[in-house]
Design an enzyme around this catalytic site. Structure first.
Site, PDB file in Angstrom:
ATOM      1  N   LYS A  95       0.850  -1.192   0.000  1.00  0.00           N
ATOM      2  CA  LYS A  95       0.000   0.000   0.000  1.00  0.00           C
ATOM      3  C   LYS A  95       0.876   1.227   0.000  1.00  0.00           C
ATOM      4  O   LYS A  95       1.993   1.195   0.519  1.00  0.00           O
ATOM      5  CB  LYS A  95      -0.876   0.020   1.266  1.00  0.00           C
ATOM      6  CG  LYS A  95      -2.097   0.879   1.131  1.00  0.00           C
ATOM      7  CD  LYS A  95      -3.178   0.156   0.365  1.00  0.00           C
ATOM      8  CE  LYS A  95      -4.480   0.895   0.326  1.00  0.00           C
ATOM      9  NZ  LYS A  95      -5.587  -0.019   0.012  1.00  0.00           N
TER      10      LYS A  95
HETATM   11  N1  GLU Z   1      -7.163   0.301  -3.075  1.00  0.00           N
HETATM   12  C1  GLU Z   1      -7.987  -0.820  -3.343  1.00  0.00           C
HETATM   13  C2  GLU Z   1      -8.051  -1.721  -2.119  1.00  0.00           C
HETATM   14  O1  GLU Z   1      -7.896  -1.285  -1.018  1.00  0.00           O
HETATM   15  C3  GLU Z   1      -7.601  -1.533  -4.618  1.00  0.00           C
HETATM   16  C4  GLU Z   1      -6.248  -2.137  -4.637  1.00  0.00           C
HETATM   17  C5  GLU Z   1      -5.827  -2.689  -6.010  1.00  0.00           C
HETATM   18  O2  GLU Z   1      -6.640  -2.690  -6.920  1.00  0.00           O
HETATM   19  O3  GLU Z   1      -4.666  -3.081  -6.119  1.00  0.00           O
HETATM   20  O4  GLU Z   1      -8.348  -2.883  -2.213  1.00  0.00           O
END
Ligand code: GLU
Length: 478
Positions: free
Chosen positions: A109
């Site tokens: 993240k």
């Molecule tokens: N930000 C989104 C989540 O928390 C999507 C992550 C992604 O598509 O890699 O799942």
């Protein structure tokens, strides 16, 4: 930003507490538990951008929680409250989420401490490209190692800038477009990604309601039709979830909570109208067609069948967990319920459909986009017309038989139209997403109902995820 009070564990500690509850029920070799729990690495970057006649310094993070599978995957958040603890908690959730829905990624993240509303488009582009540059040169954005996506405060536009920045710095990488997902369709994106998380929420609830035993565990009965739903947060996820549930499943959106209070209407809110008002006016205040209250917290605690927190972490915490009336809570946001609140809600018999499952629609469709980018071809391009031709054959033959029998029966034109149409990319994405959500739910519920020591879906979800991550490490010889 956690909305939880300061006397509660941090977001990362909260995720760890939930992990610990589950891992205690899994038989792992010594040390493996710790290896899975900890965040492998967090990179902090401070960089300057020349803006408005001076240099402004920004702080950003990219955290890698687990590399049992690569690339690692997870969004990039733009918010003033972004911090290392939060990014690490979110990275950990990505590991478990990907494992649960069988997206072949580790968890990661990123975040940038910024309020995007303070900058114009051009300034945001400069800042995003500079942040991306810092991550790309350290392989923290890379199609085979680390693939970001949108999260709070970011969307297609930022992903297009990141993809372009990567392509400029890696001019001979034929897979450059797979370095990030959630891109616009014309820049290598995939149909259905924008609404994917909201669509996933819909599919998750549909699957839940296919199991009368599970519905009864929440003290509910019947189908989604007529169920009263309160949604907290009308951003991308909350908006699409509320829209689909009301338009396609007969659910009634009785409450919508936002930054500046809430709207409540027992007869049901018009989700598109509310969203249009919000986009034009910057909030819900003044919305003409429903009662507005500045006390959003009160609406969170109002009577309804399903509560969907779809914005921030920590919004259900020790201060309000005792008062939540909804019997069923679906976590469309990441970490909306603190570990302490989770204990209280479980003790009160609430059923919680946990974030690592409920909001996995986004990363699932990201996975499809990444595969599309690597294969350099749109889904359905090869098969669609061939499929249509075969269907034409069947319909033609049926019509011939009908004529031969003296024109005694006729094909319904709607059947013909629907049956003849071959699946395009959007239909295939929806089918893949639906299948993923159903399969993941079933794997969770098997553990939920199959083991006496498991009494909730979150613990079941963690057990499934931990088992899969552990077998990946074992296969690697770790
Ligand atoms: N930000 C989104 C989540 O928390 C999507 C992550 C992604 O598509 O890699 O799942």
């Amino acid at each position: 930003m956690s909305a939880a009070p300061a006397n509660e564990p941090t977001f990362r500690q909260s995720v760890d507490l939930m992990f610990n509850r589950a891992v205690a029920l899994v038989n792992l070799s010594p040390g493996l538990e710790e290896k899975i729990r900890v965040c492998n690495a967090t990179y902090t970057v401070r960089f300057g951008v020349r803006l408005r006649g001076g240099i402004q310094t920004f702080t950003g993070y990219r955290s890698v929680h687990s590399e049992h599978m690569e690339p690692v995957k997870g969004g990039i958040r733009f918010a003033p409250s972004v911090n290392q603890d939060e990014v690490e908690a979110l990275a950990a959730l990505m590991t478990y989420k990907c494992a649960l829905v069988e997206a072949p990624f580790g968890g990661s993240k990123g975040g940038l401490c910024i309020d995007p509303r303070d900058y114009d488009d051009h300034e945001l582009e400069l800042i995003t490209r500079r942040f991306a540059y810092e991550l790309i040169k350290r392989d923290l954005i890379n199609p085979s190692q680390n693939v970001p996506a949108p999260d709070m405060g970011t969307g297609e536009r930022e992903m297009a800038w990141i993809a372009d920045q990567y392509a400029r710095m890696n001019t001979t990488d034929i897979n450059a477009r797979a370095c990030v997902t959630g891109k616009p369709l014309n820049a290598g994106g995939i149909a259905g990604r924008v609404e994917a998380t909201g669509r996933g929420v819909e599919y998750a609830l549909r699957e839940f309601f296919r199991h009368p035993e599970d519905v009864a565990a929440a003290g509910l009965s019947g189908t989604l039709d007529g169920k009263r739903v309160i949604v907290q947060g009308l951003g991308n996820v909350g908006y699409h979830a509320a829209k689909f549930l009301s338009e396609e499943d007969g659910a009634i959106i009785t409450g919508i909570i936002e930054r500046d209070g809430a709207l409540f209407d027992p007869a049901g809110l018009d989700v598109d109208k509310v969203r249009d008002w919000m986009v034009t006016n910057g909030g819900l205040t003044g919305y003409p067609d429903a009662g507005h209250t500045a006390d959003g917290g009160a609406v969170m605690e109002a009577e309804c069948d399903i509560l969907i927190p779809a914005a921030l972490e920590g919004v259900i915490n020790l201060t309000n967990a005792h008062n939540i009336r909804a019997p069923l809570i679906l976590e469309a946001a990441n970490g909306p319920i603190t570990a302490g609140a989770d204990d209280i809600l479980r003790a009160r018999g609430k059923v919680i459909i946990p974030d690592l499952f409920a909001n996995a629609g986004g990363v699932t469709v990201s996975y499809f986009e990444w595969v599309k980018n690597l294969s350099h071809i749109r889904f359905g391009r090869m098969q669609r017309r061939q499929e249509e031709a075969r269907h034409e054959l069947v319909v033609g033959e049926l019509e011939r038989l009908d004529l031969a029998m003296g024109d005694t029966w006729n094909l319904d034109p709607r059947f013909k139209e629907k049956y003849l149409r071959g699946a395009g990319e959007l239909e295939l994405v929806r089918s893949g997403l639906d299948d993923t959500m159903r399969t993941a739910y079933q794997s969770m519920r098997e553990v939920w109902h199959g083991r006496e020591d498991v009494t909730d879906l979150r613990t079941a979800a963690f057990i499934v995820a931990i088992d899969r991550v552990a077998s990946s490490y074992r296969a690697k010889g770790l």
